[in-house]
Design an enzyme around this catalytic site. Sequence first.
Site, PDB file in Angstrom:
ATOM      1  N   CYS A 188       0.838  -1.197   0.000  1.00 38.16           N
ATOM      2  CA  CYS A 188       0.000   0.000   0.000  1.00 38.16           C
ATOM      3  C   CYS A 188       0.876   1.252   0.000  1.00 38.16           C
ATOM      4  O   CYS A 188       1.957   1.269   0.583  1.00 38.16           O
ATOM      5  CB  CYS A 188      -0.913   0.004   1.216  1.00 38.16           C
ATOM      6  N   CYS A 190       0.532   3.755   1.637  1.00 38.19           N
ATOM      7  CA  CYS A 190       0.682   4.329   2.975  1.00 38.19           C
ATOM      8  C   CYS A 190       1.880   3.722   3.708  1.00 38.19           C
ATOM      9  O   CYS A 190       2.415   4.326   4.625  1.00 38.19           O
ATOM     10  CB  CYS A 190      -0.596   4.142   3.798  1.00 38.19           C
ATOM     11  N   HIS A 196      -2.025  -3.161   7.144  1.00 40.39           N
ATOM     12  CA  HIS A 196      -2.124  -4.135   6.056  1.00 40.39           C
ATOM     13  C   HIS A 196      -1.322  -5.381   6.404  1.00 40.39           C
ATOM     14  O   HIS A 196      -0.115  -5.435   6.181  1.00 40.39           O
ATOM     15  CB  HIS A 196      -1.594  -3.525   4.757  1.00 40.39           C
ATOM     16  N   CYS A 273      -6.434   4.730   5.049  1.00 38.36           N
ATOM     17  CA  CYS A 273      -5.005   4.854   5.349  1.00 38.36           C
ATOM     18  C   CYS A 273      -4.318   5.846   4.418  1.00 38.36           C
ATOM     19  O   CYS A 273      -3.167   6.213   4.625  1.00 38.36           O
ATOM     20  CB  CYS A 273      -4.331   3.497   5.225  1.00 38.36           C
ATOM     21  N   HIS A 325      -8.862 -16.261  -3.274  1.00 36.94           N
ATOM     22  CA  HIS A 325     -10.147 -15.536  -3.266  1.00 36.94           C
ATOM     23  C   HIS A 325     -10.450 -14.879  -4.617  1.00 36.94           C
ATOM     24  O   HIS A 325     -11.566 -14.420  -4.838  1.00 36.94           O
ATOM     25  CB  HIS A 325     -10.148 -14.441  -2.197  1.00 36.94           C
TER      26      HIS A 325
HETATM   27 ZN   LIG Z   1      -6.791 -16.907   4.634  1.00 34.16          ZN
HETATM   28 ZN   LIG Z   2      -2.588   1.709   3.338  1.00 33.96          ZN
END
Ligand SMILES: [Zn+2]
Ligand SMILES: [Zn+2]
Length: 614
Positions: A188, A190, A196, A273, A325
């Site tokens: 990220c 940030c 994260h 963030c 996912h």
């Molecule tokens: Zn997992």
């Molecule tokens: Zn972030």
Amino acid sequence: MQQQHQQFLEKQKQQQLQLGKILTKTGELPRQPTTHPEETEEELTEQQEALLGEGALTMPREGSTESESTQEDLEEEEEEEEEEEVEEDDDDCIQVKDEEGESGPDEGPDLEESSAAYKKLFTDAQQLQPLQVYQAPLSLATVPHQALGRTQSSPAAPGGMKSPLDQPTKHLFTTGVVYDTFMLKHQCMCGNTHVHPEHAGRIQSIWSRLQETGLLSKCERIRGRKATLEEIQTVHSEYHTLLYGTSPLNRQKLDSKKLLGPISQKMYAMLPCGGIGVDSDTVWNEMHSSSAVRMAVGCLVELAFKVAAGELKNGFAIIRPPGHHAEESTAMGFCFFNSVAITAKLLQQKLNVGKVLIVDWDIHHGNGTQQAFYSDPSVLYISLHRYDNGNFFPGSGAPEEVGGGPGVGYNVNVAWTGGVDPPIGDVEYLTAFRTVVMPIAHEFSPDVVLVSAGFDAVEGHLSPLGGYSVTARCFGHLTRQLMTLAGGRVVLALEGGHDLTAICDASEACVSALLSVELQPLDEAVLQQKPNINAVTTLEKVIEIQSKHWSCVQRFATGLGCSLREAQAGETEEAETVSAMALLSVGAEQAQAAAAREHSPRPAEEPMEQEPAL
Ligand SMILES: [Zn+2]
Ligand SMILES: [Zn+2]
């Protein structure tokens, strides 16, 4: 289910906001994103340095001199690869143009790098040995161990293709490990790893742990590469592939050719963030994420191909971001491209692998992987995950989801329900393997086993990202059981897990298993313990549903509440009864059998590593 995701994400957002407030209170203001690319690059470098420093501090073990020098090597590699990146991105554009315009056959004189690489790999594989033969020929097994570092002849290596007369890459027939620092850059804007949890330190720590324990020196290091857009499209839509697989530079080119439609920054949300992302988990870095996510896929493909082709015994891919996912057109839950699903597809399409078993032991259900193969009987997906009747992210993975159309029965969800009191731990996972996973897997008889090896079920992960108390060493034992399948062609790919000690311990245990190093034994208490009532209820339900498709699980419907020791005793007794009965009849059949054998000699059976039914 979509609503489920939404609720979950809302909850996450609230938590992010809370965190934001806390940070502001302590005076640590979240960084504002900059729009000037050079500034961003500079800032990122700074942040990465900060992150690396932090990672070193929180790393479970101290770095050795060896690991430092390797880190330097890796950084050099990274610089070289920066150069390559630009060229390769150009290739992408050409590739896209070709596909759209259908301007020429794939195998024309100007072979695209990736297909050439495939051809090379495929040729190598054929030269080496057919898929069915998994034992390394002696000549390969005795090749001196290669020094760690770049595998010069791997497909993406600069310097052009080797002539067909050259010898194929010779790997020691052992466990292959793949890792690439390109994947560290996905972070990220940030730069705050506390907000994260899926950060670069995860794979750095695992890499260091394997070095420090000496396990890495027993493995072959495989060089990774970025997956091509074409490869990614075996699972993902073209739009999704281009959205996350291209950098701003070449995306601009694509936009000007009107190939992409409305792709813009608007696809991403501004995060509390200060960074951008699909959601607060699934962050995006415009400069580096596309390379990193493609590298994760390509690393696994390279490794799995070498295992499937018999060049390597088995493999462990230290990759991020995770993938299970990621759906056809949806990035979520830290995932953009489904590395395991893409690899399974490519093994079938390019190496003619028949049946692939995917075992997913990440604590979260792999909704993306389930979706990719839901109606496909050639890929069996078995997931063990915390489900809690759909109240645990991502909410999918009910035991009733058994596959569709021709794929009915080829989707198995061991969907733990009942929360964390009593907790789910080693006994429950080992019992699931004994009664559901291994019997079905053996009946399916895969050619290759891929494992979505998330380690967030390991103790040390709290809800909502965990909550279970499986030990790291247990995953070594589960790995060892899977190695009895597919002639040992097993490839583990890191998915989730963010507690550095837990994921390092578990990786160490799994790589030890893959190397056939002696494992830390399970505690006797674990072997004597009975699985908890919630787990028994879950397994009863799974067996009731799956016994319609897999007759082998029926016999485990009773005795689910046994401890592993009791089950083992039962199996031994059963085996003794069987052999006693066989002895009784052996006299009568002996003459007959001997006569039959003379006429048709029995083919030698494949040697198989035997594992006690634990
Ligand atoms: Zn997992
Ligand atoms: Zn972030």
